[in-house]
Each structure stands twice: as C-alpha cells, then as structure tokens.
Scaffold this active site. Structure first.
Site, PDB file in Angstrom:
ATOM      1  CG  ASP A  50      15.435  34.173  33.210  1.00 34.36           C
ATOM      2  OD1 ASP A  50      15.963  34.696  34.384  1.00 34.36           O
ATOM      3  OD2 ASP A  50      14.398  33.807  33.309  1.00 34.36           O
ATOM      4  CD  GLU A  84       3.606  34.268  43.192  1.00 34.11           C
ATOM      5  OE1 GLU A  84       4.520  35.058  44.007  1.00 34.11           O
ATOM      6  OE2 GLU A  84       4.147  34.099  42.072  1.00 34.11           O
ATOM      7  N   GLY A 123      15.298  40.610  22.807  1.00 39.36           N
ATOM      8  CA  GLY A 123      14.237  40.152  23.896  1.00 39.36           C
ATOM      9  C   GLY A 123      13.917  41.812  24.445  1.00 39.36           C
TER      10      GLY A 123
HETATM   11  C1  LIG Z   1       5.590  32.729  35.925  1.00 43.77           C
HETATM   12  C2  LIG Z   1       6.742  33.393  36.575  1.00 43.77           C
HETATM   13  C3  LIG Z   1       6.827  34.042  37.680  1.00 43.77           C
HETATM   14  C4  LIG Z   1       7.977  34.837  38.030  1.00 43.77           C
HETATM   15  N1  LIG Z   1       8.046  35.356  39.280  1.00 43.77           N
HETATM   16  C5  LIG Z   1       9.299  36.005  39.741  1.00 43.77           C
HETATM   17  C6  LIG Z   1       9.195  36.958  40.709  1.00 43.77           C
HETATM   18  O1  LIG Z   1       8.053  36.752  41.586  1.00 43.77           O
HETATM   19  N2  LIG Z   1      10.347  37.518  41.046  1.00 43.77           N
HETATM   20  C7  LIG Z   1      11.432  37.670  40.221  1.00 43.77           C
HETATM   21  O2  LIG Z   1      12.466  38.321  40.530  1.00 43.77           O
HETATM   22  N3  LIG Z   1      11.444  36.867  38.988  1.00 43.77           N
HETATM   23  C8  LIG Z   1      10.416  36.238  38.812  1.00 43.77           C
HETATM   24  N4  LIG Z   1      10.244  35.345  37.709  1.00 43.77           N
HETATM   25  C9  LIG Z   1      11.564  35.305  36.955  1.00 43.77           C
HETATM   26  C10 LIG Z   1      11.710  36.583  35.884  1.00 43.77           C
HETATM   27  O3  LIG Z   1      10.471  36.964  35.342  1.00 43.77           O
HETATM   28  C11 LIG Z   1      12.865  36.396  34.987  1.00 43.77           C
HETATM   29  O4  LIG Z   1      14.051  36.068  35.603  1.00 43.77           O
HETATM   30  C12 LIG Z   1      12.953  37.427  34.103  1.00 43.77           C
HETATM   31  O5  LIG Z   1      11.770  37.658  33.180  1.00 43.77           O
HETATM   32  C13 LIG Z   1      14.173  37.149  32.979  1.00 43.77           C
HETATM   33  O6  LIG Z   1      14.487  38.248  32.207  1.00 43.77           O
HETATM   34  P1  LIG Z   1      15.052  38.228  30.568  1.00 43.77           P
HETATM   35  O7  LIG Z   1      14.942  39.522  30.262  1.00 43.77           O
HETATM   36  O8  LIG Z   1      16.197  37.215  30.844  1.00 43.77           O
HETATM   37  O9  LIG Z   1      13.904  37.065  30.004  1.00 43.77           O
HETATM   38  P2  LIG Z   1      12.316  37.277  29.803  1.00 43.77           P
HETATM   39  O10 LIG Z   1      11.726  38.091  30.577  1.00 43.77           O
HETATM   40  O11 LIG Z   1      11.978  35.671  29.590  1.00 43.77           O
HETATM   41  O12 LIG Z   1      12.342  37.763  28.021  1.00 43.77           O
HETATM   42  C14 LIG Z   1      12.840  37.220  27.136  1.00 43.77           C
HETATM   43  C15 LIG Z   1      12.413  38.062  25.938  1.00 43.77           C
HETATM   44  O13 LIG Z   1      13.235  37.398  24.771  1.00 43.77           O
HETATM   45  C16 LIG Z   1      12.246  37.417  23.647  1.00 43.77           C
HETATM   46  N5  LIG Z   1      13.006  36.279  22.817  1.00 43.77           N
HETATM   47  C17 LIG Z   1      13.082  34.936  23.209  1.00 43.77           C
HETATM   48  N6  LIG Z   1      13.704  34.139  22.290  1.00 43.77           N
HETATM   49  C18 LIG Z   1      13.568  34.908  21.258  1.00 43.77           C
HETATM   50  C19 LIG Z   1      13.920  34.920  19.617  1.00 43.77           C
HETATM   51  N7  LIG Z   1      14.325  33.742  19.244  1.00 43.77           N
HETATM   52  N8  LIG Z   1      13.828  35.955  19.106  1.00 43.77           N
HETATM   53  C20 LIG Z   1      13.677  37.200  19.515  1.00 43.77           C
HETATM   54  N9  LIG Z   1      13.144  37.507  20.831  1.00 43.77           N
HETATM   55  C21 LIG Z   1      13.127  36.466  21.548  1.00 43.77           C
HETATM   56  C22 LIG Z   1      10.904  37.228  24.158  1.00 43.77           C
HETATM   57  O14 LIG Z   1       9.863  37.500  23.463  1.00 43.77           O
HETATM   58  C23 LIG Z   1      11.009  38.168  25.713  1.00 43.77           C
HETATM   59  O15 LIG Z   1      10.804  39.357  25.285  1.00 43.77           O
HETATM   60  C24 LIG Z   1       9.242  34.773  37.000  1.00 43.77           C
HETATM   61  C25 LIG Z   1       9.016  34.066  36.093  1.00 43.77           C
HETATM   62  C26 LIG Z   1       7.957  33.412  35.592  1.00 43.77           C
HETATM   63  C27 LIG Z   1       7.918  32.708  34.155  1.00 43.77           C
END
Ligand SMILES: Cc1cc2nc3c(=O)[nH]c(=O)nc-3n(C[C@H](O)[C@H](O)[C@H](O)COP(=O)(O)OP(=O)(O)OC[C@H]3O[C@@H](n4cnc5c(N)ncnc54)[C@H](O)[C@@H]3O)c2cc1C
Length: 451
Positions: A318, A180, A17
């Site tokens: 997440d 938003e 990710g």
């Molecule tokens: C529209 C929106 C608005 C948001 N607004 C806010 C906000 O205002 N404030 C806040 O704090 N949070 C906000 N969030 C939540 C925040 O963006 C997430 O909590 C955060 O991005 C989680 O980070 P993460 O690294 O766990 O996952 P993500 O950022 O979702 O990253 C997941 C990564 O894993 C990769 N991936 C997934 N499956 C695979 C696979 N099988 N193979 C290879 N790669 C894979 C994806 O390509 C991506 O790069 C928002 C989310 C969304 C969708």
C-alpha cells in the site's frame, strides 16, 4: 541506543512491516543465504480484510491476527523485532526503531519497506475521534465496543430522541470495507440481537451508508455496484449517494446532499472513505533525488519498485504507487515476491540494471454484502450472489494464516451465517474509552515536555 553492526556478516535484509507485504517478503527469503530482520510496530500479522468481522462480533482477534514471531518461528535466518520505525537513513543504510524508551539502529544491505497506509480524513483529522476507521485491531475492538455499546445505551435511556440517536449507525465510504461493515451492522441488528432487549427493538435500528460518488463500490463498476446497493437496500440499509460529509462531532454528522446541508444525529460513525500512506514513504522519497510521493503519500517507485538512486531499497504494498496496481493484498504479495526475487538474484551475481520491471497480475476483486451474498470481478467476468459468496469464503480461508484459525473461522461462519449467533460479543470499558485515555496521557506528556 543499541547499534547493530553489520560488518563481516551475511547479506542483511531489513523488512519494515508485518502485513501482507512484510510477511510474504520474509517468507520469500526463507531459504536465501541472508539474515533477515523484520521490524513492525505490531506483534501480529493482521488479515485486514476480515477486520469488520471482529468489529461486528463474528471472529476473535487471534483468528485474524496471529503472532508474527510464531508464524516465522521455524525460519532460522529471520529475527522479528517489535518497534516503531522513526528513521531511515538511505546513505548510512540504517533503520532506527523505538520500543518504549529504547532506540535501536539496524543496518541493512537491502531494505524492503512495507509500512502500509492509514485512514485518511482528507485534512479533517478531528473527525477521527468520533468516526474511527478500520485499519488496526484497536480500531476493530473500539468499533465493536461502540456498536454494541450503542444498543446498550438505547436500552437504558428514557429519552426517545437519544434512543433514536443511539440506534442510528452511519458508515462513511461505500468501498468494499464500507459495504462489508454496513451489511454486518444490519445483520447484527436484524438477526443476532433480535429479541435480546426489552425496551428497544434492535431490528428498528437505522443503518446508513454514505458515499460521495454516484455509485456503491465505485472501482468494481456500475453493474456490481448496483447489485450490492440493491441487496443492501433489501436489508433495510439506507444508501445515500452523491453525499458529502462536511463535519463530524460527538452527536452526529453534517452532510451535504443535493446542495443542501443537513444533520444526521447518530452515536456510531465508521469512517472508511480514504487512505493515507505511512509517513515513512515521504521520509524515503525526501532522501532520494527525484523520487516523489503521490497525493495519498505513496512512493512513486521505479519500474523495479525501488527508489531513484537506491536499487537496494524496495517500497512495496500500500506504500507504493504503481499505475494499475490497487491497494489490495495481491499488490502487496506480488510486490514482496518480486522484491525478494531480485535480492536472491543479486546474491548470485545479477546486477540491478538487469532487472525486468515489476508486472502486476490482477486476480480480481470481491466484496461480501451480507450472508450468502457477495460480488466478484475476475477480469471481464462479473458475478454476484451465492456463488460469489462461496468464492469469497474459499479465498479468505486460503489466505488466513494457520490451520487452527481456518477451522475456527469456518466454525464461526457456520454459527453466524447458518444460524444467527456470534461468538465474540464481549466488549470492555477499556476498548471503548482507551482512545480518550490515550489522548489524555499524550496531552499530559506533551505538557510535561513543554514545562
Ligand atoms: C478493512 C480493510 C479491508 C480490506 N479488504 C481487502 C480485501 O477484501 N481484499 C484485498 O485484497 N485487500 C483488502 N484490503 C487491503 C489490504 O489489506 C492491503 O492492501 C494490504 O494489507 C497491504 O499490505 P501492506 O503490507 O502494504 O500493508 P499493511 O498490511 O497495512 O501492513 C503494514 C505493516 O507495517 C507496519 N508499520 C506501519 N508503520 C510502521 C512503522 N512506522 N514502524 C514499524 N512498522 C510499521 C504495521 O504495523 C503493519 O504490520 C483491506 C484493507 C482494510 C483496511
């Protein structure tokens, strides 16, 4: 198949990710004596909180999705690989990823899984084609195409009924994303597009926010929820609380309100009503004796964010389920910092048994409602309005990656919020119809493999 052998090499960390969790984990290992491989299915680091601004024509994709390999270019111990992770073997310590027809197996000593979550339709996956969510760059561009395309179609049609349907926009889910995006659709119609059409008046667009719960922004409490609701209503948004969506189709949606089902005919539907963790969570949990996933598919991790019996496998962001930690950027960043700290400590001889449990520090949450108006919660302090909007502005600028992106974002916000222009109103046929084309090509390849 490429098999990438680890023998005789430095401690090897694989990160899955490139979101907040993955990128901060990679950065946390910058000076560590390790080899890092970051595998993600997208080439960029996506700043999801501003996706709605891409969907509504304020920012361009590049400003919120810089290329991961460029961000990490100077980090010599890190290799970035594009690939969809399709397998993780906790016993063999391998990660299998696919890019086109190539399969690659990467071995690890430590694994950090930050694969995030997708939109959830609560078992009604057929809703997705008609009501896309907002999780990826593709989603945002498709929505931009649908939103602006609806105004174009309304200008052309001669049917009053169809014109009304095209000019009705429904957002499902009144969490921060729903609030938003609905606020920005209303401002796009009322300010940016005002006077730009000849047969229709965009300011007459009907913009609706639907929420199954009894309040807007349920996690932020009743005071801020009410504040946001009043502001939206002042902008002309119809807020429908205690309303369940029971069906979605091309023409509109069916909702249950006060025990009665009725239809809302609308062309544009945006889904922001729930999340489902990446299937990689279950893949990992199934291999670990005693680790479970919760209802949203998130891995119920140990206090040190690992899975039972595998102290070298961290699940963060997440994809992790930790009581009191919301699915927000801060949870992912803090999880990444914690995991990399443990890996670095072990390089110096610390044992997994010595780890202190992960502790989340809640820095608060916020959501913008419209230009100059946001709501903000920091501990017990709650406030809204212009001050909250300035706080939102500052925080988002701070976390945007790259100084060029910050400068361009400030410039774009200046144009949109002080004036009424938006620099990113281009739409293409491919963005609008790509989903259908992809579905068709998948159907064809499925038929081929059956035949
Ligand atoms: C529209 C929106 C608005 C948001 N607004 C806010 C906000 O205002 N404030 C806040 O704090 N949070 C906000 N969030 C939540 C925040 O963006 C997430 O909590 C955060 O991005 C989680 O980070 P993460 O690294 O766990 O996952 P993500 O950022 O979702 O990253 C997941 C990564 O894993 C990769 N991936 C997934 N499956 C695979 C696979 N099988 N193979 C290879 N790669 C894979 C994806 O390509 C991506 O790069 C928002 C989310 C969304 C969708």
């Amino acid at each position: 198949m490429t098999v990438d052998n680890n023998a005789g090499r430095r401690h090897r960390v694989v990160i899955i990710g490139s979101g907040f969790g993955g990128l901060f984990a990679a950065k946390g290992l910058k000076r560590a004596d390790v080899d890092v491989t970051l595998i993600a299915k997208t080439t960029h680091h996506l700043f999801q909180p501003l996706l709605y601004q891409v969907a509504t024509g304020i920012l361009s994709v590049g400003e919120i999705a810089p290329a991961t390999r460029i961000i990490l270019r100077k980090q010599r111990n890190t290799q970035v690989l594009l690939g969809d992770v399709v397998g993780i073997d906790l016993e063999k310590k391998t990660v299998t990823s696919k890019l086109l027809d190539w399969e690659r197996v990467t071995t690890y000593d430590s694994l950090i899984v930050a694969a995030g979550a997708q939109q959830s339709y609560f078992g009604n996956d057929h809703f997705e084609a008609f009501a896309p969510g907002m999780k990826t760059v593709d989603d945002a561009l498709e929505l931009r195409g649908r939103i602006l395309g609806a105004f174009e179609a309304a200008e052309v049609t001669t049917s009053e009924e169809e014109r009304k349907r095209r000019l009705t926009f429904v957002v499902v889910g009144a969490g921060p994303t729903g609030v938003e995006v609905v606020g920005q659709i209303a401002e796009l119609a009322d300010r940016t597009l005002k006077g730009a059409f000849r047969s229709i008046d965009p300011t007459h667009a009907r913009v609706i926010l639907i929420e199954a719960a009894s309040a807007v922004l349920p996690p932020m409490g009743p005071k801020l929820g009410l504040k946001a609701q009043r502001r939206l209503e002042k902008m002309g948004v119809e807020v429908k609380l205690n309303t369940m969506v029971t069906d979605v189709d091309y023409m509109g949606l069916t909702v249950k309100e006060d025990g009665e089902e009725h239809r809302i005919e609308c062309a544009v539907k945006v889904w922001s009503a729930g999340v489902q963790a990446s299937p990689l969570g279950k893949l990992i949990a199934d291999q670990s004796d005693g680790t479970e996933v919760d209802r949203a598919g998130r891995v119920v991790v140990e206090p040190d964010l690992t899975v039972k019996g595998h102290p070298n496998v961290f699940v963060i962001g997440d994809l992790m389920s930790v009581p009191g930690v919301p699915g927000m950027a801060q949870g992912a960043i803090q999880g990444a910092v914690y995991a990399t700290k443990q890996i670095k400590a072990e390089l110096k001889g610390a044992q997994p048994a010595d780890r202190k449990p992960f502790k989340y520090f809640n820095k608060g949450s916020m959501a913008t409602v419209s230009r100059f108006s946001a709501v903000c919660q920091i501990g017990k302090i709650e406030f809204g309005g212009f001050l909250a909007w300035l706080a939102w502005l500052g925080l988002h600028l701070y976390y945007l990656v790259g100084s060029r992106n910050r400068i361009v974002a400030v410039y774009s916000w200046f144009i949109t919020f002080l004036g009424r222009g938006r620099g990113q109103l281009a739409i293409t046929e491919r963005w609008v119809f790509a989903r259908r084309a992809l579905e068709q090509s998948r159907d064809q390849s499925a038929q081929k493999s059956i035949g």
